[in-house]
Enzyme design. Sequence first.
Site, PDB file in Angstrom:
ATOM      1  N   CYS A   7      10.659 -10.871 -10.191  1.00 43.68           N
ATOM      2  CA  CYS A   7      10.900 -12.125  -9.484  1.00 43.68           C
ATOM      3  C   CYS A   7      12.075 -12.798 -10.182  1.00 43.68           C
ATOM      4  O   CYS A   7      12.657 -12.230 -11.099  1.00 43.68           O
ATOM      5  CB  CYS A   7       9.655 -13.001  -9.431  1.00 43.68           C
ATOM      6  SG  CYS A   7       9.081 -13.598 -11.004  1.00 43.68           S
ATOM      7  N   SER A   8      12.413 -13.986  -9.766  1.00 45.38           N
ATOM      8  CA  SER A   8      13.617 -14.601 -10.323  1.00 45.38           C
ATOM      9  C   SER A   8      13.487 -14.895 -11.808  1.00 45.38           C
ATOM     10  O   SER A   8      14.424 -14.685 -12.565  1.00 45.38           O
ATOM     11  CB  SER A   8      14.000 -15.856  -9.541  1.00 45.38           C
ATOM     12  OG  SER A   8      12.915 -16.749  -9.504  1.00 45.38           O
TER      13      SER A   8
END
Length: 100
Positions: A7-8
């Site tokens: 994910c980020s």
Amino acid sequence: MKIALVCSAGMSTSMLVKNMRQAAEQKGIEAEIDAYAEGELNQHMEELEVILIGPQVRYLKQRISGKADSYNIPVDVIDNMAYGTMNGDKVLQQALNLTS
């Protein structure tokens, strides 16, 4: 089996990692499952067998796939419904399906 969730920042997938680990344990599957921010992924490419990307960062798939191709690592976006419900069993199955 070594599975990476991306994910980020590597944060939003931490609960899903926990649920996937529990699902693997219940099924008797030896799996090392960790969450990484996209920027950390390069440090782990040589050891990974599957990369799953959080649906909120699906736009990273092409870039990550480009890097993963040279290591023959399958890459996919985590099923939206499974991610939203933190269904570790379903996401684990998605990872297993990519390696079979």
